[in-house]
Motif scaffolding. Structure first.
Motif, PDB file in Angstrom:
ATOM      1  N   GLU A 139      -5.692   2.637  -4.864  1.00 13.57           N
ATOM      2  CA  GLU A 139      -4.578   1.788  -5.337  1.00 13.57           C
ATOM      3  C   GLU A 139      -4.841   0.979  -6.362  1.00 13.57           C
ATOM      4  O   GLU A 139      -4.338   0.423  -7.035  1.00 13.57           O
ATOM      5  N   ILE A 190      -9.048   1.922  -0.483  1.00 12.81           N
ATOM      6  CA  ILE A 190      -7.710   1.453  -1.012  1.00 12.81           C
ATOM      7  C   ILE A 190      -7.980   1.068  -2.475  1.00 12.81           C
ATOM      8  O   ILE A 190      -7.116   1.357  -3.258  1.00 12.81           O
ATOM      9  N   ARG A 191      -9.045   0.514  -2.803  1.00 11.00           N
ATOM     10  CA  ARG A 191      -9.393   0.118  -4.376  1.00 11.00           C
ATOM     11  C   ARG A 191      -9.386   1.461  -5.015  1.00 11.00           C
ATOM     12  O   ARG A 191      -9.031   1.468  -6.308  1.00 11.00           O
ATOM     13  N   ILE A 235      -6.901  -5.195  -5.615  1.00 11.10           N
ATOM     14  CA  ILE A 235      -6.089  -5.673  -4.460  1.00 11.10           C
ATOM     15  C   ILE A 235      -5.478  -7.285  -5.011  1.00 11.10           C
ATOM     16  O   ILE A 235      -6.345  -8.040  -5.351  1.00 11.10           O
ATOM     17  N   ALA A 239     -12.342  -0.032   4.639  1.00 15.11           N
ATOM     18  CA  ALA A 239     -11.073   0.406   4.057  1.00 15.11           C
ATOM     19  C   ALA A 239     -10.822  -0.003   2.846  1.00 15.11           C
ATOM     20  O   ALA A 239     -10.061   0.673   2.040  1.00 15.11           O
ATOM     21  N   GLY A 240     -11.375  -1.356   2.404  1.00 17.06           N
ATOM     22  CA  GLY A 240     -11.347  -1.742   0.887  1.00 17.06           C
ATOM     23  C   GLY A 240     -11.934  -0.768  -0.169  1.00 17.06           C
ATOM     24  O   GLY A 240     -11.248  -0.759  -1.109  1.00 17.06           O
ATOM     25  N   GLY A 291      -2.809   5.239  -0.730  1.00 13.10           N
ATOM     26  CA  GLY A 291      -3.728   4.337   0.210  1.00 13.10           C
ATOM     27  C   GLY A 291      -3.580   4.909   1.744  1.00 13.10           C
ATOM     28  O   GLY A 291      -4.726   5.126   2.261  1.00 13.10           O
ATOM     29  N   ARG A 292      -2.616   5.015   2.115  1.00 15.06           N
ATOM     30  CA  ARG A 292      -2.387   5.355   3.655  1.00 15.06           C
ATOM     31  C   ARG A 292      -2.897   6.700   3.900  1.00 15.06           C
ATOM     32  O   ARG A 292      -3.525   6.995   5.073  1.00 15.06           O
ATOM     33  N   LEU A 299      -6.625   6.767   3.628  1.00 20.87           N
ATOM     34  CA  LEU A 299      -7.487   6.299   4.842  1.00 20.87           C
ATOM     35  C   LEU A 299      -7.246   7.465   5.911  1.00 20.87           C
ATOM     36  O   LEU A 299      -8.117   7.721   6.853  1.00 20.87           O
ATOM     37  N   LEU A 325      -9.585  -6.080   4.489  1.00 17.09           N
ATOM     38  CA  LEU A 325     -10.008  -4.548   4.251  1.00 17.09           C
ATOM     39  C   LEU A 325     -11.471  -4.117   3.998  1.00 17.09           C
ATOM     40  O   LEU A 325     -11.967  -3.332   4.362  1.00 17.09           O
ATOM     41  N   ILE A 379       0.886  -1.145   0.038  1.00 16.71           N
ATOM     42  CA  ILE A 379       0.115  -0.011  -0.118  1.00 16.71           C
ATOM     43  C   ILE A 379       0.922   1.319   0.113  1.00 16.71           C
ATOM     44  O   ILE A 379       1.996   1.340   0.707  1.00 16.71           O
TER      45      ILE A 379
END
Length: 139
Positions: free
Chosen positions: A84, A80-81, A87, A76-77, A7-8, A11, A115, A3
């Motif tokens: 980023e 992130i998707r 997955i 979180a998924g 992504g970090r 979040l 996630l 990640i």
């Protein structure tokens, strides 16, 4: 799969908006200052989150951003998707050895499960319970 800061930091933005839900729109500048991050970089991250329908923008002198849904409905998924992409820990082909391919699929599914089962509300609860301490390793 590693990640990245996208992504970090994404979040981080989403958790801050979730923490301040009901307090009106939050300017990115305040999030950037609080976490010592580049406001310009956060502006680049907020656009895809807005386009994905995860945040709403409010214009004007008292404008900023707010969550488009309750924290318990955003995982979180989701974040992130958007930032980023899909997955996947490794790229594998159908020609790859069946045992290795199965391993990578199980790893991918385990990451996706974690996630997708962790909401912003979960992350906020975890933080507010004082469990956000850094890991300490002893040698």
């Amino acid at each position: 799969m590693k990640i990245s800061t996208k992504g970090r930091y994404g979040l981080t933005i989403m958790m801050e908006l979730a923490l301040k839900i009901g307090k009106g729109p939050i300017p990115l500048k305040s999030i950037a200052e609080q976490h010592e991050l580049s406001e310009h970089y956060l502006e680049q991250l907020i656009a895809p989150l807005r386009n994905a329908g995860l945040v709403k923008s409010v214009r004007g002198a008292y404008g900023g951003y707010k969550l488009a849904h309750p924290p318990a409905e955003i995982t979180a998924g989701d974040v992130i998707r958007v930032l980023e992409g899909p997955i996947s820990p490794v790229e594998f082909t159908e020609e790859e050895n069946l045992a290795r391919r199965d391993l990578w699929k199980r790893v991918r599914d385990a990451i996706a499960h974690e996630l997708d089962s962790t909401t912003l509300a979960d992350l906020i609860d975890y933080s507010s319970e004082g469990k956000n301490d850094q890991y300490m390793f002893y040698i």
